[in-house]
Motif scaffolding. Structure first.
Motif, PDB file in Angstrom:
ATOM      1  N   UNK A  11       0.813  -1.212   0.000  1.00 41.76           N
ATOM      2  CA  UNK A  11       0.000   0.000   0.000  1.00 41.76           C
ATOM      3  C   UNK A  11       0.855   1.274   0.000  1.00 41.76           C
ATOM      4  N   UNK A  12       2.014   1.207   0.650  1.00 42.00           N
ATOM      5  CA  UNK A  12       2.818   2.407   0.849  1.00 42.00           C
ATOM      6  C   UNK A  12       3.421   2.964  -0.416  1.00 42.00           C
ATOM      7  N   UNK A  13       3.721   2.120  -1.391  1.00 38.02           N
ATOM      8  CA  UNK A  13       4.350   2.603  -2.619  1.00 38.02           C
ATOM      9  C   UNK A  13       3.336   3.227  -3.580  1.00 38.02           C
ATOM     10  N   UNK A  14       2.066   2.978  -3.347  1.00 38.15           N
ATOM     11  CA  UNK A  14       0.993   3.524  -4.176  1.00 38.15           C
ATOM     12  C   UNK A  14       1.225   3.210  -5.655  1.00 38.15           C
ATOM     13  N   UNK A  15       1.408   1.933  -5.924  1.00 38.99           N
ATOM     14  CA  UNK A  15       1.684   1.431  -7.264  1.00 38.99           C
ATOM     15  C   UNK A  15       0.837   0.174  -7.446  1.00 38.99           C
ATOM     16  N   UNK A  16       0.051   0.125  -8.512  1.00 40.29           N
ATOM     17  CA  UNK A  16      -0.824  -1.028  -8.721  1.00 40.29           C
ATOM     18  C   UNK A  16      -0.038  -2.326  -8.864  1.00 40.29           C
ATOM     19  N   UNK A  17       1.178  -2.237  -9.334  1.00 44.88           N
ATOM     20  CA  UNK A  17       1.985  -3.455  -9.452  1.00 44.88           C
ATOM     21  C   UNK A  17       2.298  -4.036  -8.080  1.00 44.88           C
ATOM     22  N   UNK A  18       2.515  -3.172  -7.112  1.00 45.36           N
ATOM     23  CA  UNK A  18       2.745  -3.649  -5.756  1.00 45.36           C
ATOM     24  C   UNK A  18       1.453  -4.174  -5.130  1.00 45.36           C
ATOM     25  N   UNK A  19       0.343  -3.569  -5.489  1.00 41.60           N
ATOM     26  CA  UNK A  19      -0.943  -4.006  -4.949  1.00 41.60           C
ATOM     27  C   UNK A  19      -1.257  -5.448  -5.349  1.00 41.60           C
ATOM     28  N   UNK A  20      -0.748  -5.883  -6.522  1.00 44.61           N
ATOM     29  CA  UNK A  20      -0.992  -7.267  -6.965  1.00 44.61           C
ATOM     30  C   UNK A  20       0.206  -8.171  -6.692  1.00 44.61           C
ATOM     31  N   UNK A  21       1.112  -7.733  -5.806  1.00 39.96           N
ATOM     32  CA  UNK A  21       2.100  -8.670  -5.279  1.00 39.96           C
ATOM     33  C   UNK A  21       3.442  -8.726  -5.957  1.00 39.96           C
ATOM     34  N   UNK A  22       3.872  -7.650  -6.628  1.00 38.27           N
ATOM     35  CA  UNK A  22       5.166  -7.686  -7.309  1.00 38.27           C
ATOM     36  C   UNK A  22       6.298  -7.981  -6.327  1.00 38.27           C
ATOM     37  N   UNK A  23       6.389  -7.208  -5.261  1.00 35.25           N
ATOM     38  CA  UNK A  23       7.471  -7.429  -4.290  1.00 35.25           C
ATOM     39  C   UNK A  23       7.270  -8.707  -3.498  1.00 35.25           C
ATOM     40  N   UNK A  24       6.010  -9.071  -3.259  1.00 37.36           N
ATOM     41  CA  UNK A  24       5.730 -10.325  -2.562  1.00 37.36           C
ATOM     42  C   UNK A  24       6.323 -11.499  -3.351  1.00 37.36           C
ATOM     43  N   UNK A  25       6.150 -11.476  -4.689  1.00 34.31           N
ATOM     44  CA  UNK A  25       6.705 -12.528  -5.536  1.00 34.31           C
ATOM     45  C   UNK A  25       8.225 -12.437  -5.603  1.00 34.31           C
ATOM     46  N   UNK A  26       8.734 -11.232  -5.728  1.00 30.61           N
ATOM     47  CA  UNK A  26      10.198 -11.065  -5.805  1.00 30.61           C
ATOM     48  C   UNK A  26      10.865 -11.554  -4.524  1.00 30.61           C
ATOM     49  N   UNK A  27      10.264 -11.251  -3.377  1.00 31.32           N
ATOM     50  CA  UNK A  27      10.833 -11.703  -2.111  1.00 31.32           C
ATOM     51  C   UNK A  27      10.855 -13.222  -2.006  1.00 31.32           C
ATOM     52  N   UNK A  28       9.764 -13.862  -2.433  1.00 28.28           N
ATOM     53  CA  UNK A  28       9.706 -15.325  -2.388  1.00 28.28           C
ATOM     54  C   UNK A  28      10.733 -15.933  -3.328  1.00 28.28           C
ATOM     55  N   UNK A  29      10.831 -15.378  -4.521  1.00 28.86           N
ATOM     56  CA  UNK A  29      11.791 -15.906  -5.493  1.00 28.86           C
ATOM     57  C   UNK A  29      13.224 -15.753  -4.992  1.00 28.86           C
ATOM     58  N   UNK A  30      13.532 -14.603  -4.405  1.00 32.75           N
ATOM     59  CA  UNK A  30      14.881 -14.373  -3.890  1.00 32.75           C
ATOM     60  C   UNK A  30      15.239 -15.391  -2.811  1.00 32.75           C
TER      61      UNK A  30
END
Length: 395
Positions: free
Chosen positions: A255-274
């Motif tokens: 929510x904090x980045x105010x970016x729709x890509x983050x709202x659908x889990x971009x960083x959530x996926x990147x963190x899991x992949x890393x």
């Protein structure tokens, strides 16, 4: 010291349109029997079961498994939206890796209704309320169905920042259809062209057409997991192992980045992949094949970047160069993915597992990825949870 985890058997049934399938418990029981048969395991050997579904009452998992046997084992029901099947897989693998048990079933099924996804409990606050609030602020379009607005908005953000063309999403959908043509389990096996996708009914002008979205689907899939020592002791297959797995949930950037890509889990996926790459000691370029969460063509494109298959901002070039299909850098969704195979929510993660196990065994038929040794799985659920899994052929 963690136990090594083998995928001894997998099974799934053909995915069908709502109204054309058997009941959820019949589908679940059939997929379970197929996985047990593939593993060469009798149901009484299963020590625990983790069962995933989204649209169903509590203990639907027991209802399905009681059709197979009533052995008194723990049955854990799992619901994590679209990542439900992989969440069940995550819990099953964790139980074995910890040494608590040696042979576990992961099952996922869904008996869906026609039409867009919708909340089933309208008398209480929705877990998507904060997501809706931010989506309304960023893209508006409250008349558009929830999932379409989220992922369409994320695709639109990518288009606005990098100049990504709508035709690129159409190319992703056309690729999915070419892969699904050879998958007897897929709901849609008809090959469609980029023009077909572009000319399908408009869902959001300039952002999405109907063929860029996955269909509601009914189906079931299952996997039998066991420890390597159990496989050796009982003569079960130990050829395919889960070498790393991670589950992540949302962080402040959602929510904090105010970016729709983050709202659908971009960083959530990147963190899991890393986490998975670090645990397995490999990088994204080492994988031969990936089943990723293409609920919309837009999310497939975003997932290329979040998983590190290409640089951030480089997804359109990745598609244009053909690096997402046979002959490219990594074959994405040889099954046809959610876009063509279908997306019965609880079954999706285990259907992905089934496809990748078949690929690593060299038994995927016309879909076979040449000399596949390492496979990656990505399953995303809004609200949120993301599971990324790495598989390896051992011999």
């Amino acid at each position: 010291m963690q136990q090594k985890v083998c995928v001894a058997g997998v099974g799934m049934i053909p995915f069908l349109k709502p109204g054309a399938s058997e009941s959820y418990f019949a589908m679940g029981a059939t997929a379970t029997r197929l996985a047990l048969q593939d593993a060469g395991v009798d149901y009484p050997q299963i020590q625990q079961a983790y069962v995933g579904y989204v649209y169903g009452d509590s203990t639907c998992g027991q209802r399905a498994l009681y059709e197979v046997g009533m052995s008194g084992i723990p049955v854990v029901n799992v619901n994590n939206n679209c990542s439900t099947g992989s969440s069940a897989l995550f819990l099953a693998r964790q139980a074995i890796a910890s040494g608590a048990v040696d042979c576990v079933l992961a099952l996922g099924f869904e008996q869906m209704q026609p039409g867009a996804l919708a909340s089933q409990f309208t008398d209480r606050p929705s877990p998507f309320d904060p997501f809706d609030t931010l989506a309304n602020e960023l893209v508006g379009q409250p008349e558009i169905p929830l999932a379409l607005r989220y992922f369409g908005g994320a695709g639109l953000a990518h288009m606005q920042e990098y100049g990504t063309r709508l035709e690129t999403f159409a190319k992703i959908r056309a690729k999915a259809s070419r892969h699904a043509e050879h998958n007897p389990m897929a709901l849609f096996r008809k090959v469609v062209s980029e023009d077909d996708v572009m000319n399908s009914p408009i869902m959001w002008p300039g952002v999405m057409t109907r063929l860029m979205a996955c269909p509601p689907t009914c189906g079931a899939a299952a996997a039998v997991l066991c420890s390597e020592r159990h496989a050796r002791r009982h003569g079960l297959s130990a050829d395919v192992q889960i070498i790393a797995q991670a589950m992540t949930t949302d962080t402040d950037v959602t929510f904090g980045k105010r970016d729709m890509r983050e709202l659908v889990g971009f960083s959530m996926a990147r963190n899991a992949a890393t986490q998975v790459y670090e645990a397995a000691g490999v990088g994204p370029s080492d994988f031969d094949v990936v089943e990723l969460h293409d609920c919309f063509a837009h999310n497939e494109l975003l997932s290329y970047e979040s998983l590190g298959l290409c640089p951030v901002g480089g997804a359109e070039k990745f598609v244009e160069d053909g690096d997402n299909t046979y002959g490219g850098s990594i074959v994405t969704n040889p099954s046809g993915g959610l876009l063509s195979k279908g997306h019965p929510l609880g079954a999706t993660g285990l259907a992905q597992c089934t496809e990748l196990v078949q690929q690593l065994r060299g038994k995927a038929g016309p879909r076979q990825v040449d000399k596949a040794q390492l496979a990656l799985q990505h399953n995303l659920g809004l609200g949120g949870a993301c599971v990324v899994t790495a598989y390896q052929r051992i011999n």
